[in-house]
Design a protein around this motif. Sequence first.
Motif, PDB file in Angstrom:
ATOM      1  N   TYR A   7      33.338  53.005  34.978  1.00 50.15           N
ATOM      2  CA  TYR A   7      34.421  52.571  35.855  1.00 50.15           C
ATOM      3  C   TYR A   7      34.968  51.234  35.379  1.00 50.15           C
ATOM      4  CZ  TYR A   7      30.980  49.597  38.189  1.00 50.15           C
ATOM      5  OH  TYR A   7      30.009  48.672  38.464  1.00 50.15           O
ATOM      6  N   TYR A   8      36.243  51.002  35.738  1.00 54.49           N
ATOM      7  CA  TYR A   8      36.904  49.722  35.493  1.00 54.49           C
ATOM      8  C   TYR A   8      37.328  49.145  36.827  1.00 54.49           C
ATOM      9  CZ  TYR A   8      37.201  50.846  30.540  1.00 54.49           C
ATOM     10  OH  TYR A   8      36.886  51.148  29.239  1.00 54.49           O
ATOM     11  N   ILE A   9      37.025  47.870  37.028  1.00 49.51           N
ATOM     12  CA  ILE A   9      37.510  47.108  38.176  1.00 49.51           C
ATOM     13  C   ILE A   9      38.575  46.164  37.634  1.00 49.51           C
ATOM     14  CG2 ILE A   9      36.926  45.492  40.022  1.00 49.51           C
ATOM     15  CD1 ILE A   9      34.026  46.455  39.844  1.00 49.51           C
ATOM     16  N   PHE A  10      39.751  46.150  38.274  1.00 50.01           N
ATOM     17  CA  PHE A  10      40.856  45.331  37.796  1.00 50.01           C
ATOM     18  C   PHE A  10      41.658  44.792  38.977  1.00 50.01           C
ATOM     19  CE2 PHE A  10      41.932  49.809  37.804  1.00 50.01           C
ATOM     20  CZ  PHE A  10      43.163  49.873  38.438  1.00 50.01           C
ATOM     21  N   PRO A  11      42.405  43.705  38.777  1.00 46.33           N
ATOM     22  CA  PRO A  11      43.199  43.149  39.873  1.00 46.33           C
ATOM     23  C   PRO A  11      44.220  44.170  40.387  1.00 46.33           C
ATOM     24  CG  PRO A  11      43.133  41.626  38.014  1.00 46.33           C
ATOM     25  CD  PRO A  11      42.542  42.917  37.541  1.00 46.33           C
ATOM     26  N   GLY A  12      44.368  44.244  41.701  1.00 51.54           N
ATOM     27  CA  GLY A  12      45.297  45.204  42.288  1.00 51.54           C
ATOM     28  C   GLY A  12      46.730  45.024  41.830  1.00 51.54           C
ATOM     29  N   TYR A  13      47.114  43.802  41.480  1.00 54.34           N
ATOM     30  CA  TYR A  13      48.497  43.541  41.062  1.00 54.34           C
ATOM     31  C   TYR A  13      48.793  43.992  39.630  1.00 54.34           C
ATOM     32  CZ  TYR A  13      46.457  39.561  38.592  1.00 54.34           C
ATOM     33  OH  TYR A  13      45.703  38.780  37.753  1.00 54.34           O
ATOM     34  N   LEU A  14      47.769  44.372  38.869  1.00 54.88           N
ATOM     35  CA  LEU A  14      47.952  44.686  37.457  1.00 54.88           C
ATOM     36  C   LEU A  14      48.605  46.054  37.282  1.00 54.88           C
ATOM     37  CD1 LEU A  14      47.460  43.899  34.506  1.00 54.88           C
ATOM     38  CD2 LEU A  14      45.158  44.874  34.718  1.00 54.88           C
TER      39      LEU A  14
ATOM     40  N   ASN B 170      51.123  49.733  40.511  1.00 51.79           N
ATOM     41  CA  ASN B 170      50.025  48.813  40.795  1.00 51.79           C
ATOM     42  C   ASN B 170      49.561  49.053  42.225  1.00 51.79           C
ATOM     43  OD1 ASN B 170      51.552  47.106  42.619  1.00 51.79           O
ATOM     44  ND2 ASN B 170      52.549  46.260  40.815  1.00 51.79           N
ATOM     45  N   HIS B 171      48.566  48.315  42.641  1.00 55.38           N
ATOM     46  CA  HIS B 171      47.983  48.450  43.978  1.00 55.38           C
ATOM     47  C   HIS B 171      48.073  47.083  44.659  1.00 55.38           C
ATOM     48  CE1 HIS B 171      45.865  52.330  42.891  1.00 55.38           C
ATOM     49  NE2 HIS B 171      46.220  51.850  41.710  1.00 55.38           N
ATOM     50  N   ASP B 172      49.295  46.655  44.897  1.00 54.31           N
ATOM     51  CA  ASP B 172      49.519  45.279  45.355  1.00 54.31           C
ATOM     52  C   ASP B 172      48.932  44.977  46.723  1.00 54.31           C
ATOM     53  OD1 ASP B 172      51.342  46.759  46.808  1.00 54.31           O
ATOM     54  OD2 ASP B 172      53.031  45.446  46.407  1.00 54.31           O
ATOM     55  N   ASN B 173      48.478  45.990  47.445  1.00 50.24           N
ATOM     56  CA  ASN B 173      47.861  45.737  48.755  1.00 50.24           C
ATOM     57  C   ASN B 173      46.361  45.530  48.660  1.00 50.24           C
ATOM     58  OD1 ASN B 173      47.301  48.375  47.996  1.00 50.24           O
ATOM     59  ND2 ASN B 173      47.294  49.136  50.095  1.00 50.24           N
ATOM     60  N   SER B 174      45.828  45.474  47.446  1.00 48.16           N
ATOM     61  CA  SER B 174      44.376  45.321  47.301  1.00 48.16           C
ATOM     62  C   SER B 174      44.037  44.115  46.426  1.00 48.16           C
ATOM     63  CB  SER B 174      43.760  46.581  46.697  1.00 48.16           C
ATOM     64  OG  SER B 174      44.175  46.765  45.371  1.00 48.16           O
TER      65      SER B 174
ATOM     66  N   SER C 190      39.485  56.983  42.578  1.00 42.16           N
ATOM     67  CA  SER C 190      40.083  55.642  42.626  1.00 42.16           C
ATOM     68  C   SER C 190      39.778  54.973  43.956  1.00 42.16           C
ATOM     69  CB  SER C 190      41.597  55.736  42.432  1.00 42.16           C
ATOM     70  OG  SER C 190      41.890  56.248  41.155  1.00 42.16           O
ATOM     71  N   PHE C 191      39.690  53.643  43.916  1.00 44.86           N
ATOM     72  CA  PHE C 191      39.370  52.839  45.096  1.00 44.86           C
ATOM     73  C   PHE C 191      40.259  51.608  45.143  1.00 44.86           C
ATOM     74  CE2 PHE C 191      35.495  54.931  43.835  1.00 44.86           C
ATOM     75  CZ  PHE C 191      34.822  55.248  45.004  1.00 44.86           C
ATOM     76  N   ASN C 192      40.519  51.124  46.349  1.00 43.54           N
ATOM     77  CA  ASN C 192      41.094  49.800  46.569  1.00 43.54           C
ATOM     78  C   ASN C 192      40.088  49.004  47.411  1.00 43.54           C
ATOM     79  OD1 ASN C 192      43.588  50.098  45.259  1.00 43.54           O
ATOM     80  ND2 ASN C 192      44.472  51.111  47.041  1.00 43.54           N
ATOM     81  N   PHE C 193      39.930  47.729  47.047  1.00 37.63           N
ATOM     82  CA  PHE C 193      39.016  46.840  47.772  1.00 37.63           C
ATOM     83  C   PHE C 193      39.756  45.581  48.203  1.00 37.63           C
ATOM     84  CE2 PHE C 193      36.033  49.402  45.440  1.00 37.63           C
ATOM     85  CZ  PHE C 193      34.870  49.427  46.199  1.00 37.63           C
ATOM     86  N   LYS C 194      39.315  45.008  49.313  1.00 34.97           N
ATOM     87  CA  LYS C 194      39.803  43.700  49.748  1.00 34.97           C
ATOM     88  C   LYS C 194      38.693  42.688  49.542  1.00 34.97           C
ATOM     89  CE  LYS C 194      38.426  44.398  54.549  1.00 34.97           C
ATOM     90  NZ  LYS C 194      38.873  44.494  55.936  1.00 34.97           N
ATOM     91  N   LYS C 195      39.080  41.447  49.409  1.00 36.22           N
ATOM     92  CA  LYS C 195      38.105  40.362  49.273  1.00 36.22           C
ATOM     93  C   LYS C 195      37.594  39.998  50.660  1.00 36.22           C
ATOM     94  CE  LYS C 195      37.537  35.759  47.293  1.00 36.22           C
ATOM     95  NZ  LYS C 195      38.197  34.674  46.546  1.00 36.22           N
ATOM     96  N   VAL C 196      36.301  39.775  50.744  1.00 42.77           N
ATOM     97  CA  VAL C 196      35.690  39.349  52.001  1.00 42.77           C
ATOM     98  C   VAL C 196      35.559  37.840  51.942  1.00 42.77           C
ATOM     99  CG1 VAL C 196      33.633  39.464  53.451  1.00 42.77           C
ATOM    100  CG2 VAL C 196      34.438  41.513  52.277  1.00 42.77           C
TER     101      VAL C 196
END
Length: 182
Positions: free
Chosen positions: A144-151, A98-102, A168-174
């Motif tokens: 593309y698929y956008i999904f929660p980083g924890y998934l 998963n991408h738990d930092n995003s 692939s990309f990771n995004f943070k919430k603003v």
Amino acid sequence: MINREVELINLARIDLLKGRTDVDRDAISQILLENYGKKFEQEIGFYYEDSICPPNQYVDQIIQEIKTDFYAATEERIEVINYWGHIHEKNMSTSLHNHDNSYVSVVVYLKIPKGSGSIVFFPRFNQYDNAAYASKFEPEEGVYYIFPGYLDHAVTRNMSDEKRISLSFNFKKVEVAPPISV
């Protein structure tokens, strides 16, 4: 029939956003292939298929499309943290991670030969069977698929003789500050 008063209550739900990019997939795929040998410095080699993608106009376009579409669906603003090329040769796959930092992560499919693998999401709704609620998605070029980083997710084996190329990309919430009242 007896009329009973019941209410369905949803305890957990995971949303994925499916979108489509208008980017020149051949041009961005060529950039990723040219940088395929440029890997990230890492002590443990879990992500051997990930390669550096230099900044370019095609990535900028995809980022803007993702931000626009995500805001339209959620009314939330996001900013990119990082991105990388993801190339699978024959018999390559990606293990569960998963991408738990995003806040959200994104995969954009650029070149998808037939039989080159699917993405499988594993929501942790059952502590005894991680695959109980697994959902498999066949990739489509330009989608593309956008999904929660924890998934948790994985990619199945590329059975094709051709390279499978994605970005692939990771995004943070603003967080938007509320207006100051005077």
